[in-house]
Write a protein that holds these residues in place. Structure first.
Motif: not given
Length: 173
Positions: A43-71
């Motif tokens: 989740s700390t990978d610099p690639i995520w700068s500028g990308i909204e990302v959530v955790r999948g079942n194969c993502d074991y990093d606790n830095g990801y959220e399960d859901t994301n709500v944007r307006h």
């Protein structure tokens, strides 16, 4: 209302290069970029700068959220991977998530099958997989979702950024 365009990808399963390529192609050209999980990257990978990302079942990093709500103005978008909503077995829990947020668009992944459909006011979009497509369409795909006053359009693209027209859909708002 303004119009918005969202780039949506999912299920890259460790292929950082494909995420980087899509990001570079669209950054600054769309309203927002989304990755619906199973990146298998930190989740700390610099690639995520500028990308909204959530955790999948194969993502074991606790830095990801399960859901994301944007307006975005009057547009509400909810993003999840889908495994926690049991989408392998039905759509009820995913639909309930979308309803609970009064979402105009609900992004999900997990199934590796590109699809777009509408229930109630919500358009549901699975961009497919950029690494391991499943189902009838065996093309590595991502999606562009356009939202304006009257419609929500969903177009799918191959990794060489070419439109895959047979899957395109337009929904009334």
């Amino acid at each position: 209302m303004a119009s918005y365009t969202f780039l949506v990808m999912s299920d890259s399963h460790g292929d950082r290069h494909v995420v980087e390529d899509i990001k570079q192609h669209y950054q600054g050209k769309v309203t927002a970029l989304f990755h619906n999980g199973d990146s298998e990257l930190p989740s700390t990978d610099p690639i995520w700068s500028g990308i909204e990302v959530v955790r999948g079942n194969c993502d074991y990093d606790n830095g990801y959220e399960d859901t994301n709500v944007r307006h975005f103005g009057e547009v509400t978008l909810v993003q999840t991977h889908g495994h926690l909503q049991g989408i392998n077995f039905g759509w009820q829990r995913l639909d309930l998530l979308a309803q609970s947020e009064d979402a105009d668009v609900c992004l999900y992944g997990h199934l590796h099958r590109a699809d777009a459909w509408k229930n109630g006011k919500t358009v549901f979009v699975n961009p497919g997989s950029v690494l391991q497509p499943r189902g009838e369409v065996q093309e590595k795909l991502y999606a562009l979702v356009g939202v304006d006053d009257d419609k929500i359009s969903v177009d799918f693209y191959s990794l060489n950024h070419q439109l895959y027209p047979s899957l395109s859909k337009v929904f009334e708002r």
